[in-house]
Enzyme design. Structure first.
Site, PDB file in Angstrom:
ATOM      1  N   THR A 177       0.888  -1.163   0.000  1.00 40.96           N
ATOM      2  CA  THR A 177       0.000   0.000   0.000  1.00 40.96           C
ATOM      3  C   THR A 177       0.917   1.201   0.000  1.00 40.96           C
ATOM      4  O   THR A 177       2.079   1.078   0.349  1.00 40.96           O
ATOM      5  CB  THR A 177      -0.878  -0.012   1.288  1.00 40.96           C
ATOM      6  OG1 THR A 177      -1.929  -0.942   1.134  1.00 40.96           O
ATOM      7  CG2 THR A 177      -1.503   1.326   1.613  1.00 40.96           C
ATOM      8  N   ARG A 205     -13.487  -7.535  -2.952  1.00 41.52           N
ATOM      9  CA  ARG A 205     -12.978  -7.445  -1.570  1.00 41.52           C
ATOM     10  C   ARG A 205     -12.608  -5.989  -1.255  1.00 41.52           C
ATOM     11  O   ARG A 205     -12.038  -5.291  -2.079  1.00 41.52           O
ATOM     12  CB  ARG A 205     -11.736  -8.323  -1.412  1.00 41.52           C
ATOM     13  CG  ARG A 205     -11.085  -8.183  -0.031  1.00 41.52           C
ATOM     14  CD  ARG A 205      -9.602  -7.965  -0.134  1.00 41.52           C
ATOM     15  NE  ARG A 205      -8.977  -7.832   1.172  1.00 41.52           N
ATOM     16  CZ  ARG A 205      -7.996  -6.957   1.408  1.00 41.52           C
ATOM     17  NH1 ARG A 205      -7.528  -6.186   0.462  1.00 41.52           N
ATOM     18  NH2 ARG A 205      -7.481  -6.868   2.602  1.00 41.52           N
ATOM     19  N   VAL A 206     -12.946  -5.547  -0.073  1.00 44.68           N
ATOM     20  CA  VAL A 206     -12.570  -4.206   0.378  1.00 44.68           C
ATOM     21  C   VAL A 206     -11.680  -4.359   1.606  1.00 44.68           C
ATOM     22  O   VAL A 206     -12.058  -5.035   2.567  1.00 44.68           O
ATOM     23  CB  VAL A 206     -13.815  -3.366   0.729  1.00 44.68           C
ATOM     24  CG1 VAL A 206     -13.400  -1.974   1.199  1.00 44.68           C
ATOM     25  CG2 VAL A 206     -14.755  -3.275  -0.468  1.00 44.68           C
ATOM     26  N   GLY A 207     -10.509  -3.752   1.551  1.00 47.08           N
ATOM     27  CA  GLY A 207      -9.595  -3.815   2.697  1.00 47.08           C
ATOM     28  C   GLY A 207      -9.784  -2.616   3.612  1.00 47.08           C
ATOM     29  O   GLY A 207     -10.819  -1.939   3.598  1.00 47.08           O
ATOM     30  N   ASP A 208      -8.754  -2.341   4.398  1.00 47.54           N
ATOM     31  CA  ASP A 208      -8.829  -1.250   5.373  1.00 47.54           C
ATOM     32  C   ASP A 208      -8.600   0.130   4.761  1.00 47.54           C
ATOM     33  O   ASP A 208      -9.069   1.141   5.281  1.00 47.54           O
ATOM     34  CB  ASP A 208      -7.777  -1.470   6.465  1.00 47.54           C
ATOM     35  CG  ASP A 208      -6.356  -1.548   5.885  1.00 47.54           C
ATOM     36  OD1 ASP A 208      -6.158  -2.262   4.880  1.00 47.54           O
ATOM     37  OD2 ASP A 208      -5.448  -0.884   6.428  1.00 47.54           O
ATOM     38  N   THR A 228      -0.745   0.231   6.705  1.00 49.98           N
ATOM     39  CA  THR A 228      -0.469  -0.786   5.686  1.00 49.98           C
ATOM     40  C   THR A 228      -0.347  -2.131   6.382  1.00 49.98           C
ATOM     41  O   THR A 228       0.191  -2.221   7.479  1.00 49.98           O
ATOM     42  CB  THR A 228       0.827  -0.481   4.920  1.00 49.98           C
ATOM     43  OG1 THR A 228       1.192  -1.655   4.165  1.00 49.98           O
ATOM     44  CG2 THR A 228       1.979  -0.122   5.826  1.00 49.98           C
ATOM     45  N   GLY A 231      -5.176  -6.211   5.676  1.00 51.06           N
ATOM     46  CA  GLY A 231      -6.265  -5.269   5.879  1.00 51.06           C
ATOM     47  C   GLY A 231      -7.385  -5.750   6.776  1.00 51.06           C
ATOM     48  O   GLY A 231      -7.962  -4.962   7.531  1.00 51.06           O
TER      49      GLY A 231
END
Ligand code: ASP
Length: 308
Positions: A177, A205-208, A228, A231
């Site tokens: 990231t 998919r959605v990370g942080d 980073t 996530g």
């Protein structure tokens, strides 16, 4: 759960003037880089620090500084954001990005494929819409916001294709990231984070990274944070907000808050990652529990970059 190594932490005390810190992801093992790869990454990190610093030195806002730094990192193939993003299991790029300013304004995009610089799409959501987070913004909308739109091929590099081929599961956690935090001359802070996510993630998919309080946070009373790492853990721990909460309600100093948060919410749960943080007084911390984290800063005493 694999026990994680202790947190490595750099702490720069509060200074008089502006400060900028950047990261290019905690998914790097410095031992695996060729000298050429390390040199290319170091050059891009230096350019990103310089871009943010130049904005601040001219009296610019923290928001402009973090966007300037992150754009440089997104444009570099060395990092997992913009061009050179990690690929989904289907070989596509889905970009996430978020910006936040210390007066609690925020914008983010997720699963984007189109903006050359996802961080600028996140900023456009903040400045040109009534929303905070938008999924897969259409090309027409990006153009309406005045952004450069690229074809899906733009993001995909040979190195990332190879990485996907060599990855049998998302659980190998090949990630990365980019991000930046800054404090400007007036003591305002901002954070920006941008990523392609984790290699072999499922489409959607959605990370942080695009989630306020998870991968990105800024508050002019406490701290700006860009994270980073794996996530899912940063989402479950609301890691960026946790740093803010420890400062605001727990009275902790920044270095302790960062170290304990990474230890308790990331490392103790078997994951790796890191974060960068700056306070309105100009105190900076860069920390990670992974083998390395691409990073850099300039707090007025000259640029510094590191990987391991
Ligand atoms: N946090 C990012 C994600 O999970 C990946 C990373 O920072 O390495 O999407």
């Amino acid at each position: 759960m694999t026990p994680q190594p202790p947190v490595q932490l750099t702490h720069l005390p509060a200074g008089e003037g502006p400060a900028v810190a950047i990261h290019g992801g905690a998914g790097v093992d410095p031992a695996s880089l060729s000298p050429e790869q390390a040199a290319a990454a170091a050059a891009a990190l230096s350019a990103a620090v310089a871009a943010g610093r130049a904005v601040l030195d001219e009296g610019g806002a923290a928001l402009d500084a973090v966007c300037a730094s992150v754009r440089v990192l997104e444009d570099s193939e060395c990092f997992n954001a913009g061009r050179g993003a990690a690929l989904t299991v289907e070989g596509t790029a889905e970009l996430d990005a978020c910006v936040m300013t210390g007066d609690s304004r925020s914008g983010a995009v997720t699963c984007a494929n189109g903006p050359r610089n996802p961080v600028m799409a996140a900023r456009a959501v903040m400045e040109q819409t009534d929303h905070v987070l938008m999924a897969a913004p259409a090309a027409a909308l990006l153009e309406q916001w005045g952004l450069e739109v690229v074809s899906p091929d733009y993001y995909v590099t040979e190195a990332r294709r190879r990485m996907l081929e060599e990855t049998s599961s998302f659980l190998e956690y090949k990630h990365g990231t980019v991000g930046a935090v800054a404090r400007d001359r007036s003591g305002r802070v901002a954070a920006a984070t941008s990523t392609g996510g984790i290699t072999a993630q499922l489409p959607g998919r959605v990370g942080d990274t695009p989630l306020v309080g998870c991968g990105t946070w800024a508050d002019d009373a406490t701290v700006a944070v860009s994270c980073t790492g794996q996530g899912e853990l940063f989402v479950r721990g609301a890691v960026a907000h946790e740093i803010h909460a420890r400062l605001r309600w727990g009275g902790q100093d920044l270095a302790t808050a960062v170290r304990e948060t990474i230890d308790e919410l990331v490392g103790a749960r078997g994951a790796d990652g890191g974060l960068i943080a700056v306070t309105p007084a100009g105190e900076v911390v860069l920390a990670f529990n992974s083998p390395g984290m691409y990073r850099g800063h300039d707090v007025g005493t000259g640029p510094v970059t590191a990987i391991g």
